[in-house]
Design a protein around this motif. Structure first.
Motif, PDB file in Angstrom:
ATOM      1  N   VAL A  33       0.840  -1.201   0.000  1.00  0.00           N
ATOM      2  CA  VAL A  33       0.000   0.000   0.000  1.00  0.00           C
ATOM      3  C   VAL A  33       0.874   1.250   0.000  1.00  0.00           C
ATOM      4  N   ALA A  34       1.965   1.248   0.777  1.00  0.00           N
ATOM      5  CA  ALA A  34       2.850   2.407   0.822  1.00  0.00           C
ATOM      6  C   ALA A  34       3.451   2.695  -0.547  1.00  0.00           C
ATOM      7  N   GLU A  35       3.824   1.657  -1.272  1.00  0.00           N
ATOM      8  CA  GLU A  35       4.397   1.857  -2.609  1.00  0.00           C
ATOM      9  C   GLU A  35       3.341   2.394  -3.575  1.00  0.00           C
ATOM     10  N   GLU A  36       2.117   1.923  -3.460  1.00  0.00           N
ATOM     11  CA  GLU A  36       1.038   2.444  -4.304  1.00  0.00           C
ATOM     12  C   GLU A  36       0.767   3.916  -3.995  1.00  0.00           C
ATOM     13  N   ARG A  66       5.760   5.769   4.291  1.00  0.00           N
ATOM     14  CA  ARG A  66       5.582   4.779   5.353  1.00  0.00           C
ATOM     15  C   ARG A  66       4.141   4.864   5.816  1.00  0.00           C
ATOM     16  N   ILE A  67       3.533   3.715   6.008  1.00  0.00           N
ATOM     17  CA  ILE A  67       2.119   3.686   6.360  1.00  0.00           C
ATOM     18  C   ILE A  67       1.942   2.965   7.696  1.00  0.00           C
ATOM     19  N   SER A  68       0.984   3.435   8.472  1.00  0.00           N
ATOM     20  CA  SER A  68       0.736   2.853   9.788  1.00  0.00           C
ATOM     21  C   SER A  68       0.153   1.447   9.626  1.00  0.00           C
ATOM     22  N   PRO A  69       0.275   0.620  10.661  1.00  0.00           N
ATOM     23  CA  PRO A  69      -0.251  -0.747  10.561  1.00  0.00           C
ATOM     24  C   PRO A  69      -1.748  -0.812  10.273  1.00  0.00           C
ATOM     25  N   ASP A  70      -2.523   0.180  10.719  1.00  0.00           N
ATOM     26  CA  ASP A  70      -3.961   0.167  10.445  1.00  0.00           C
ATOM     27  C   ASP A  70      -4.304   0.822   9.106  1.00  0.00           C
ATOM     28  N   LEU A  71      -3.306   1.254   8.350  1.00  0.00           N
ATOM     29  CA  LEU A  71      -3.433   1.852   7.014  1.00  0.00           C
ATOM     30  C   LEU A  71      -4.228   3.155   7.018  1.00  0.00           C
ATOM     31  N   LYS A  72      -4.295   3.840   8.155  1.00  0.00           N
ATOM     32  CA  LYS A  72      -5.060   5.081   8.233  1.00  0.00           C
ATOM     33  C   LYS A  72      -4.187   6.326   8.111  1.00  0.00           C
ATOM     34  N   TYR A  99      -6.957  17.212  -0.845  1.00  0.00           N
ATOM     35  CA  TYR A  99      -7.098  16.940  -2.277  1.00  0.00           C
ATOM     36  C   TYR A  99      -6.358  15.650  -2.648  1.00  0.00           C
ATOM     37  N   LEU A 100      -5.153  15.486  -2.117  1.00  0.00           N
ATOM     38  CA  LEU A 100      -4.371  14.286  -2.405  1.00  0.00           C
ATOM     39  C   LEU A 100      -5.053  13.046  -1.847  1.00  0.00           C
ATOM     40  N   ARG A 101      -5.660  13.180  -0.671  1.00  0.00           N
ATOM     41  CA  ARG A 101      -6.375  12.051  -0.076  1.00  0.00           C
ATOM     42  C   ARG A 101      -7.566  11.663  -0.963  1.00  0.00           C
ATOM     43  N   ARG A 111     -10.757   0.498   2.048  1.00  0.00           N
ATOM     44  CA  ARG A 111     -11.987   0.944   2.684  1.00  0.00           C
ATOM     45  C   ARG A 111     -11.875   2.407   3.085  1.00  0.00           C
ATOM     46  N   ILE A 112     -10.724   2.785   3.629  1.00  0.00           N
ATOM     47  CA  ILE A 112     -10.494   4.162   4.063  1.00  0.00           C
ATOM     48  C   ILE A 112      -9.198   4.648   3.431  1.00  0.00           C
TER      49      ILE A 112
END
Length: 149
Positions: A33-36, A66-72, A99-101, A111-112
């Motif tokens: 997910v972080a790479e995407e 870097r992304i948190s373990p809960d992907l939020k 905007y980026l989000r 999902r989020i």
């Protein structure tokens, strides 16, 4: 067996993974997910379609996410190729984060969509500083002395 002996303090198990306490580092899903997110942010920054005047004409490079373990939450490490100081662009990047989000939510199948936080990438500056130190004459002299021994 005592009452609290079956509790894990090594970061393993569901509670440890949720808190990001895994000793082995990020999971495969986090890395994917972080790479995407990095790829999508790089594409948006390449198009430079921002209405913010501080970001017009600026070349921003996303070096790592870097992304948190809960992907939020996603932390994007950025550098500015035109100038050396990306610190002054951080407020403008914070303004365009919603905007980026939104762009992320259209691209990623999650999902989020994660909240994006920006940090300056100082790895290149650090590498250049170390290189300059290694090229100093007194360091070169010491290195030459070690090779002769």
């Amino acid at each position: 067996m005592s009452k609290g002996s079956n509790r894990r303090s090594d970061g393993k198990g569901p509670a440890g993974r949720l808190a990001g306490l895994s000793a082995s580092g990020p999971s495969q899903r986090q890395l994917r997910v972080a790479e995407e997110v990095r790829r999508m942010l790089a594409e948006v920054f390449a198009r430079t379609e921002f209405r913010d005047p501080e970001l017009s004409g600026v070349t921003i490079t996303v070096t790592e996410v870097r992304i948190s373990p809960d992907l939020k939450h996603a932390t994007a490490f950025v550098s500015d190729l035109g100038k050396g100081d990306v610190e002054e662009l951080l407020p403008a990047l914070k303004r365009v984060a919603p905007y980026l989000r939104t762009q992320l939510s259209h691209t990623l199948r999650l999902r989020i969509a994660p909240e994006i936080h920006f940090q300056p990438d100082t790895a290149l500056d650090y590498a250049m500083e170390v290189d300059a130190l290694l090229r100093r004459p007194e360091v070169q002299r010491d290195l030459d002395d070690e090779e002769e021994d």
